[in-house]
Design a protein around this motif. Structure first.
Motif, PDB file in Angstrom:
ATOM      1  N   LEU A 179     -10.009   0.508   1.899  1.00 12.71           N
ATOM      2  CA  LEU A 179      -8.732   0.700   2.597  1.00 12.71           C
ATOM      3  C   LEU A 179      -8.594  -0.314   3.732  1.00 12.71           C
ATOM      4  N   GLN A 180      -9.657  -0.437   4.522  1.00 16.60           N
ATOM      5  CA  GLN A 180      -9.609  -1.368   5.644  1.00 16.60           C
ATOM      6  C   GLN A 180      -9.494  -2.808   5.157  1.00 16.60           C
ATOM      7  N   ARG A 212      -8.073  -3.839   2.330  1.00 14.50           N
ATOM      8  CA  ARG A 212      -6.724  -4.105   1.828  1.00 14.50           C
ATOM      9  C   ARG A 212      -5.746  -4.275   2.984  1.00 14.50           C
ATOM     10  N   ALA A 213      -5.898  -3.435   4.013  1.00 14.40           N
ATOM     11  CA  ALA A 213      -5.014  -3.546   5.175  1.00 14.40           C
ATOM     12  C   ALA A 213      -5.207  -4.909   5.846  1.00 14.40           C
ATOM     13  N   ILE A 232      -8.734  -1.390  13.354  1.00 13.36           N
ATOM     14  CA  ILE A 232      -9.631  -1.816  12.268  1.00 13.36           C
ATOM     15  C   ILE A 232     -10.381  -3.062  12.706  1.00 13.36           C
ATOM     16  N   GLN A 280      -3.567  -7.659   3.890  1.00 12.19           N
ATOM     17  CA  GLN A 280      -2.104  -7.704   3.924  1.00 12.19           C
ATOM     18  C   GLN A 280      -1.558  -8.147   5.273  1.00 12.19           C
ATOM     19  N   MET A 328       0.854  -1.180   0.000  1.00 12.89           N
ATOM     20  CA  MET A 328       0.000   0.000   0.000  1.00 12.89           C
ATOM     21  C   MET A 328       0.892   1.234   0.000  1.00 12.89           C
ATOM     22  N   LEU A 339      -4.364  -1.407  14.786  1.00 11.21           N
ATOM     23  CA  LEU A 339      -4.650  -0.019  14.424  1.00 11.21           C
ATOM     24  C   LEU A 339      -6.136   0.297  14.587  1.00 11.21           C
ATOM     25  N   ARG A 388      -3.451   6.444   6.399  1.00  9.80           N
ATOM     26  CA  ARG A 388      -4.910   6.456   6.564  1.00  9.80           C
ATOM     27  C   ARG A 388      -5.400   5.311   7.444  1.00  9.80           C
ATOM     28  N   THR A 389      -4.702   4.158   7.393  1.00  4.66           N
ATOM     29  CA  THR A 389      -5.166   3.033   8.204  1.00  4.66           C
ATOM     30  C   THR A 389      -5.055   3.319   9.693  1.00  4.66           C
ATOM     31  N   ASP A 443      -1.851   5.642   2.073  1.00  2.42           N
ATOM     32  CA  ASP A 443      -2.829   4.652   2.525  1.00  2.42           C
ATOM     33  C   ASP A 443      -2.415   4.040   3.861  1.00  2.42           C
TER      34      ASP A 443
END
Ligand SMILES: Nc1ncnc2c1ncn2[C@@H]1O[C@H](COP(=O)(O)OP(=O)(O)OP(=O)(O)O)[C@@H](O)[C@H]1O
Ligand SMILES: [Mg+2]
Lengths: 233, 310
Positions: free
Chosen positions: B180-181, B183-184, B197, B187, A92, B195, A99-100, A96
């Protein structure tokens, strides 16, 4: 009282690593945890953030017992965690990745881009770059910025100097000092780098085989002898 | 369409029969690619984001087709029925994820067997409850013909919808907070959780989205097939082939690449030797690609990227 750890035990299938740890962070400032390789420093950090369950003892954040909280909920109640090895999302972008971090502290306010870009301007210039392509030191700073951007009141740093060139270690030291002074941040830092410990830490707990065997105050730390002794292999 | 539009073509008669012929080949290619892509879409979301091989994928498509058939035969317009199929199957996926699937995270074999069990229950359940077939849905739209060639308007629309779905999905993952969440989480789930999420919620919504997309595709393809309890099977093989050939480096781009590439091979062979040989060519090609690029077509992009960045 920001963080209060009481008689904490945790570990892996192979047995308990932490044999009853107690420590507190009363307010703004930097508390260090030092000790040789494999004594349980990372295990302590992972247990505080909740990635490992506590087998005994309690963890309180601002007085609230969070021992049974999920990792997500601990982060959301204001703990920014920077793992050993940085824990990037390498595929990423830098932006990004930042942002997480917005839910650390609850995600109620907009992420503080100005704050982290102010400390680490390269993050702004490299916003579109993939995090995995940054140098070790830059990744460390990104990991710290990501944990900071949502506005935590406690930072957990696990060996930020690991694999980072000396000039950037200095930069991180200055940054931490400033963060405590201007923002009133409370920081729990695991570190083996004597220079960084001497630079930033108010007080250091020495960990050995899962127990705190000594606590060094300001004088003893700046003296350096004792600290080096506890870290020597 | 109308006679007046055909006049220009017939005027150019003799000179360019090439044009409709080319159009016909493109059309065949487009329908083949759209079929592969629609079959695979729900599967890739669940596999790519959650690393779960969903063997109930075909039955999710069947569910979507059933919902659409029910709705259409109760007077609901087909486009609305398709949207209904998306939400109904998606909601079903979410319930399933909460009750069953979430217990198998990190245990890939367990998830595999579980989804297989779900697929059997769904197909047999549909047979028991609704009998061996459902009332068919007439193909909307009719046909356009150019000389000897005729094009189904509906398949032209499906080609368009496939493109829209891919773009929409890409936007969801690239440009929304959920993306975004997700993809995080994909990974590094532990870091994502540390974090703040809520990865459990991300998995739930991802499974719902994958199921919903399967249902949507099932509804969209329903008019082109017979709607029956075991109809899912015909989509499962093409779906898995598309996904495997596409690879995991970038699942959406991979599926687009592999469906395009596979139909590039399949189409000319089908047109010259017949659909049986077309399917054979597709399978052979899939085997060759997996042999040469074990990580799939999308790994090509991942290999090129560091070179570009340098
Ligand atoms: N996942 C695991 N499973 C089993 N044992 C583990 C695991 N991770 C660490 N350990 C063991 O637990 C002990 C403490 O490990 P920990 O990572 O907490 O040490 P550390 O003090 O952080 O070391 P370092 O300075 O090398 O980072 C070590 O003996 C280690 O081998
Ligand atoms: Mg460690």
């Amino acid at each position: 009282m920001i963080l209060e750890v009481n008689d904490l035990r945790s570990g892996y299938a192979t047995g308990d690593v932490l044999q009853g740890i107690s420590l507190t962070l009363e307010g703004p400032g930097v508390i260090g945890v030092v000790g040789r390789n494999g004594v349980g420093k990372t295990t302590l950090m992972r247990t505080i953030i909740g990635l490992l369950p506590a087998r005994q003892g309690t963890i309180r954040l601002r007085g609230e017992d969070v021992t049974r909280f999920s990792t997500e909920d601990r982060a959301r109640s204001g703990v920014g965690y920077v793992p050993q090895g940085r824990g990037m999302f390498p595929n990423m972008t830098v932006l990004d990745n930042l942002r997480t971090g917005r839910f650390v502290g609850g995600g109620r306010h907009a992420p503080q881009f100005d704050l982290v870009y102010g400390y680490f301007p390269f993050l702004h210039q490299r916003a579109k770059q993939l995090a995995g392509t940054l140098s070790g030191g830059q990744q460390e700073m990104l990991a710290i910025a990501r944990a900071l951007i949502g506005g935590p009141d406690l930072l957990l740093l696990d060996e930020p100097s690991d694999g980072v060139q000396p000039s950037i270690v200095d930069e991180i030291g200055d940054f931490l000092t400033d963060l405590v002074r201007t923002r009133g941040m409370a920081v729990l830092i695991v570190e083996q780098n004597v220079d960084l410990v001497r630079r930033v830490v108010d007080c250091a707990h020495v960990l050995e085989k899962g127990r705190i065997v000594a606590t060094l105050g300001g004088e003893e730390i700046r003296d350096g002898e004792l600290l080096a002794e506890h870290l020597a292999i | 369409m109308s006679g007046s539009e055909r006049i220009p073509l017939s005027r150019r008669e003799g000179g360019s029969k090439v044009l409709p012929e080319l159009a016909s080949i493109l059309y065949q290619f487009g329908t083949n690619a759209a079929f592969l892509l629609l079959s695979a879409l729900g599967l890739i979301v669940i596999l790519g984001m959650m690393n779960i091989i969903n063997l109930a994928h075909g039955e999710f498509m069947m569910l979507g087709a059933y919902v659409a058939s029910f709705a259409v035969h109760r007077g609901i317009p087909f486009p609305l029925a398709v949207i209904l199929a998306f939400f109904a199957t998606g909601a079903f996926g979410i319930v399933l994820e909460r009750l069953v699937i979430r217990r198998f995270y990190g245990r890939e074999l367990g998830a595999l067997v579980t989804t297989w069990g779900i697929s059997l229950i769904l197909a047999q359940g549909a047979l028991l409850l609704f009998g061996p077939y459902m009332p068919p849905i007439p193909i909307p739209g009719g046909a356009v013909s150019e000389g000897v060639f005729s094009f189904s308007v509906y398949w032209l629309i499906l080609i368009g919808i496939s493109i829209v779905l891919v773009v929409a999905l890409t936007l969801v993952y690239r440009a929304t907070p959920f993306g975004l969440q997700a993809r995080a989480t994909m990974q590094n789930p532990s870091i994502a959780r540390s974090l703040g999420i809520r990865t459990g919620r991300v998995y739930m919504l991802t499974f719902g989205l994958g199921a919903g997309l399967a249902g949507l595709s099932g509804a969209l393809l329903a008019p082109a097939t017979s709607i029956a309890p075991f109809m899912g099977q015909q989509f499962v093989a093409p779906a898995f082939i598309t996904v495997v050939v596409g690879g995991g480096a970038n699942v959406i781009a991979g599926a687009v690449g592999s469906s395009t590439f596979l139909s590039l091979i399949e189409t000319p062979v089908s047109l010259t030797l017949g659909t049986f040989y077309g399917t054979m060519a597709l399978l052979v090609m899939a085997l060759l690609i997996i042999r040469v690029l074990p990580a799939g077509i999308s790994s090509l992009g991942a290999r090129l990227r560091p070179a570009v960045a340098r």
